[in-house]
Scaffold this motif. Structure first.
Motif, short mmCIF file in Angstrom:
data_model
loop_
_atom_site.label_atom_id
_atom_site.label_comp_id
_atom_site.label_asym_id
_atom_site.label_seq_id
_atom_site.Cartn_x
_atom_site.Cartn_y
_atom_site.Cartn_z
N GLN A 153 13.83 -4.31 -5.06
CA GLN A 153 15.20 -4.55 -4.62
C GLN A 153 15.45 -3.87 -3.29
OE1 GLN A 153 17.80 -3.27 -7.84
NE2 GLN A 153 17.91 -5.36 -8.62
N ALA A 154 16.41 -4.39 -2.56
CA ALA A 154 16.80 -3.79 -1.29
C ALA A 154 17.17 -2.33 -1.50
CB ALA A 154 17.96 -4.55 -0.68
N GLY A 155 16.70 -1.49 -0.59
CA GLY A 155 16.91 -0.07 -0.71
C GLY A 155 15.79 0.66 -1.42
N GLY A 156 14.91 -0.10 -2.03
CA GLY A 156 13.81 0.49 -2.77
C GLY A 156 12.63 0.85 -1.90
N SER A 157 11.56 1.26 -2.55
CA SER A 157 10.36 1.73 -1.85
C SER A 157 9.11 1.10 -2.44
CB SER A 157 10.24 3.25 -1.95
OG SER A 157 11.34 3.90 -1.36
N GLY B 286 11.27 5.34 11.21
CA GLY B 286 12.19 6.13 10.40
C GLY B 286 12.23 5.72 8.94
N ARG B 287 11.66 4.55 8.61
CA ARG B 287 11.64 4.08 7.22
C ARG B 287 10.22 4.03 6.65
NH1 ARG B 287 13.08 -0.98 6.06
NH2 ARG B 287 12.41 -1.82 8.07
N PHE B 288 9.26 3.72 7.50
CA PHE B 288 7.87 3.59 7.08
C PHE B 288 7.06 4.78 7.60
CE2 PHE B 288 7.55 -1.36 6.75
CZ PHE B 288 8.69 -1.37 5.97
N THR B 289 6.10 5.19 6.79
CA THR B 289 5.21 6.27 7.18
C THR B 289 3.77 5.87 6.89
OG1 THR B 289 6.89 7.94 6.68
CG2 THR B 289 4.62 8.70 6.91
N LEU B 290 2.94 5.97 7.91
CA LEU B 290 1.54 5.60 7.77
C LEU B 290 0.69 6.87 7.74
CD1 LEU B 290 -0.65 3.44 7.68
CD2 LEU B 290 -0.57 3.34 10.18
N LYS C 250 -11.39 9.34 1.46
CA LYS C 250 -11.29 8.23 0.51
C LYS C 250 -11.39 6.87 1.19
CE LYS C 250 -8.52 10.73 -2.90
NZ LYS C 250 -7.25 10.74 -3.69
N SER C 251 -11.57 6.87 2.52
CA SER C 251 -11.65 5.62 3.28
C SER C 251 -10.45 4.73 3.01
CB SER C 251 -12.95 4.87 2.95
OG SER C 251 -14.07 5.62 3.34
N ALA C 252 -9.28 5.32 3.12
CA ALA C 252 -8.07 4.57 2.79
C ALA C 252 -6.92 4.95 3.72
CB ALA C 252 -7.66 4.83 1.35
N VAL C 253 -6.04 3.99 3.90
CA VAL C 253 -4.78 4.23 4.59
C VAL C 253 -3.64 3.85 3.66
CG1 VAL C 253 -5.62 4.01 6.95
CG2 VAL C 253 -4.84 1.97 5.72
N TYR C 254 -2.50 4.49 3.90
CA TYR C 254 -1.35 4.29 3.02
C TYR C 254 -0.11 4.05 3.88
CZ TYR C 254 -4.70 6.70 0.07
OH TYR C 254 -5.85 7.06 -0.58
N LEU C 255 0.63 3.03 3.51
CA LEU C 255 1.87 2.73 4.20
C LEU C 255 3.01 2.93 3.21
CD1 LEU C 255 3.12 1.71 6.87
CD2 LEU C 255 3.07 -0.59 5.88
N GLN C 256 3.73 4.02 3.39
CA GLN C 256 4.90 4.30 2.55
C GLN C 256 6.09 3.62 3.17
OE1 GLN C 256 5.17 6.05 -0.42
NE2 GLN C 256 7.29 5.30 -0.42
N MET C 257 6.73 2.73 2.40
CA MET C 257 7.85 1.95 2.91
C MET C 257 9.09 2.29 2.11
SD MET C 257 5.95 -1.73 3.47
CE MET C 257 5.89 -2.10 1.73
N ASN C 258 10.07 2.84 2.79
CA ASN C 258 11.33 3.23 2.16
C ASN C 258 12.49 2.42 2.73
OD1 ASN C 258 9.93 5.28 0.75
ND2 ASN C 258 10.29 6.74 2.42
N SER C 259 13.60 2.46 2.03
CA SER C 259 14.82 1.76 2.48
C SER C 259 14.51 0.31 2.85
CB SER C 259 15.44 2.49 3.68
OG SER C 259 15.74 3.82 3.34
#
Length: 125
Positions: free
Chosen positions: A12-16, A65-69, A75-84
Protein backbone atom coordinates in the motif's frame (compact mmCIF):
# COMPACT_ATOMS: atom_id res chain seq x y z
CA UNK A 1 27.12 -13.68 -14.95
CA UNK A 2 23.75 -13.89 -13.29
CA UNK A 3 21.80 -11.24 -11.44
CA UNK A 4 18.64 -12.29 -9.63
CA UNK A 5 16.27 -9.76 -8.12
CA UNK A 6 13.84 -10.56 -5.35
CA UNK A 7 11.65 -8.81 -2.81
CA UNK A 8 9.08 -7.25 -5.09
CA UNK A 9 5.40 -7.44 -4.40
CA UNK A 10 2.23 -5.53 -3.67
CA UNK A 11 2.27 -2.84 -0.99
CA UNK A 12 0.00 0.00 0.00
CA UNK A 13 1.01 3.60 -0.49
CA UNK A 14 3.23 4.74 2.34
CA UNK A 15 4.59 1.26 2.85
CA UNK A 16 8.05 -0.18 2.39
CA UNK A 17 9.76 -2.92 0.45
CA UNK A 18 13.32 -4.17 0.36
CA UNK A 19 14.60 -5.42 -2.95
CA UNK A 20 17.61 -7.69 -3.17
CA UNK A 21 19.88 -8.53 -6.06
CA UNK A 22 22.06 -11.59 -5.79
CA UNK A 23 25.02 -11.77 -8.16
CA UNK A 24 27.01 -14.76 -9.31
CA UNK A 25 29.62 -15.47 -11.93
CA UNK A 26 31.62 -12.31 -11.32
CA UNK A 27 34.01 -10.84 -8.80
CA UNK A 28 31.29 -8.84 -7.16
CA UNK A 29 33.53 -6.42 -5.30
CA UNK A 30 34.93 -5.24 -8.64
CA UNK A 31 31.54 -4.20 -9.98
CA UNK A 32 29.44 -1.12 -9.57
CA UNK A 33 25.74 -1.85 -9.28
CA UNK A 34 22.64 -0.02 -10.31
CA UNK A 35 18.88 -0.24 -10.09
CA UNK A 36 16.54 0.85 -12.83
CA UNK A 37 12.79 0.61 -13.22
CA UNK A 38 10.41 0.42 -16.11
CA UNK A 39 6.68 0.72 -16.67
CA UNK A 40 4.86 -0.33 -19.85
CA UNK A 41 5.43 2.07 -22.72
CA UNK A 42 8.17 3.98 -20.96
CA UNK A 43 11.94 3.83 -21.09
CA UNK A 44 13.86 2.15 -18.34
CA UNK A 45 14.80 4.85 -15.87
CA UNK A 46 17.57 5.18 -13.37
CA UNK A 47 16.76 4.68 -9.70
CA UNK A 48 20.02 4.32 -7.79
CA UNK A 49 23.61 3.18 -8.12
CA UNK A 50 26.45 2.26 -5.83
CA UNK A 51 30.21 2.16 -6.21
CA UNK A 52 32.07 -1.14 -5.92
CA UNK A 53 33.22 -0.13 -2.43
CA UNK A 54 29.78 0.95 -1.28
CA UNK A 55 31.12 4.36 -0.29
CA UNK A 56 29.46 6.33 -3.05
CA UNK A 57 25.81 6.19 -4.01
CA UNK A 58 23.66 8.04 -6.52
CA UNK A 59 19.90 8.45 -6.54
CA UNK A 60 17.31 9.73 -8.94
CA UNK A 61 15.66 12.88 -7.66
CA UNK A 62 12.33 11.08 -7.54
CA UNK A 63 13.55 8.60 -4.92
CA UNK A 64 16.09 10.65 -3.00
CA UNK A 65 15.35 10.62 0.71
CA UNK A 66 13.02 7.61 0.37
CA UNK A 67 15.23 4.88 -1.10
CA UNK A 68 18.52 3.63 0.26
CA UNK A 69 20.94 1.46 -1.67
CA UNK A 70 23.53 -0.68 0.06
CA UNK A 71 25.71 -3.66 -0.75
CA UNK A 72 27.32 -6.59 0.98
CA UNK A 73 30.36 -7.67 -0.98
CA UNK A 74 30.81 -10.73 1.21
CA UNK A 75 27.36 -11.94 0.11
CA UNK A 76 27.60 -10.64 -3.47
CA UNK A 77 24.37 -8.76 -3.03
CA UNK A 78 22.87 -5.31 -3.18
CA UNK A 79 19.79 -4.12 -1.35
CA UNK A 80 17.37 -1.37 -2.23
CA UNK A 81 15.34 -0.25 0.77
CA UNK A 82 12.26 1.59 -0.46
CA UNK A 83 10.22 3.61 2.01
CA UNK A 84 7.23 5.94 1.68
CA UNK A 85 6.22 4.23 -1.52
CA UNK A 86 3.71 5.87 -3.82
CA UNK A 87 1.75 4.51 -6.78
CA UNK A 88 4.26 6.30 -9.04
CA UNK A 89 6.89 3.83 -7.83
CA UNK A 90 4.99 0.96 -9.44
CA UNK A 91 7.28 -0.65 -12.01
CA UNK A 92 9.46 -3.61 -12.78
CA UNK A 93 12.76 -3.05 -11.00
CA UNK A 94 15.97 -4.24 -12.60
CA UNK A 95 19.37 -4.78 -11.10
CA UNK A 96 22.44 -4.05 -13.26
CA UNK A 97 26.20 -4.44 -13.00
CA UNK A 98 29.27 -2.99 -14.67
CA UNK A 99 32.99 -3.41 -14.07
CA UNK A 100 34.11 -0.54 -11.89
CA UNK A 101 36.47 1.05 -14.42
CA UNK A 102 33.58 1.42 -16.88
CA UNK A 103 31.26 3.04 -14.36
CA UNK A 104 31.49 6.54 -15.77
CA UNK A 105 27.83 7.54 -15.95
CA UNK A 106 25.91 5.80 -13.17
CA UNK A 107 22.53 7.08 -14.33
CA UNK A 108 22.81 5.86 -17.92
CA UNK A 109 21.36 2.50 -18.97
CA UNK A 110 24.08 1.94 -21.54
CA UNK A 111 26.74 2.08 -18.83
CA UNK A 112 25.76 -1.33 -17.49
CA UNK A 113 26.85 -4.64 -18.93
CA UNK A 114 24.74 -7.18 -17.08
CA UNK A 115 21.06 -7.10 -16.17
CA UNK A 116 18.70 -9.17 -14.12
CA UNK A 117 15.24 -10.28 -15.16
CA UNK A 118 13.46 -7.80 -12.92
CA UNK A 119 11.02 -7.93 -10.04
CA UNK A 120 7.58 -6.35 -10.03
CA UNK A 121 6.74 -3.69 -7.48
CA UNK A 122 3.12 -2.59 -7.27
CA UNK A 123 2.01 0.20 -4.95
CA UNK A 124 -1.71 0.56 -4.43
CA UNK A 125 -3.34 3.84 -3.50
Amino acid sequence: VRLVESGGGLVQAGGSLRLSCAASGLIFSSYAMGWFRQTPGKIREFVAAIKWSGITTYYADSVKGRFTLSRDNAKSAVYLQMNSLTPEDTAVYYCAAVYHTAWTRPEERDTYTYWGQGTQVTVSS
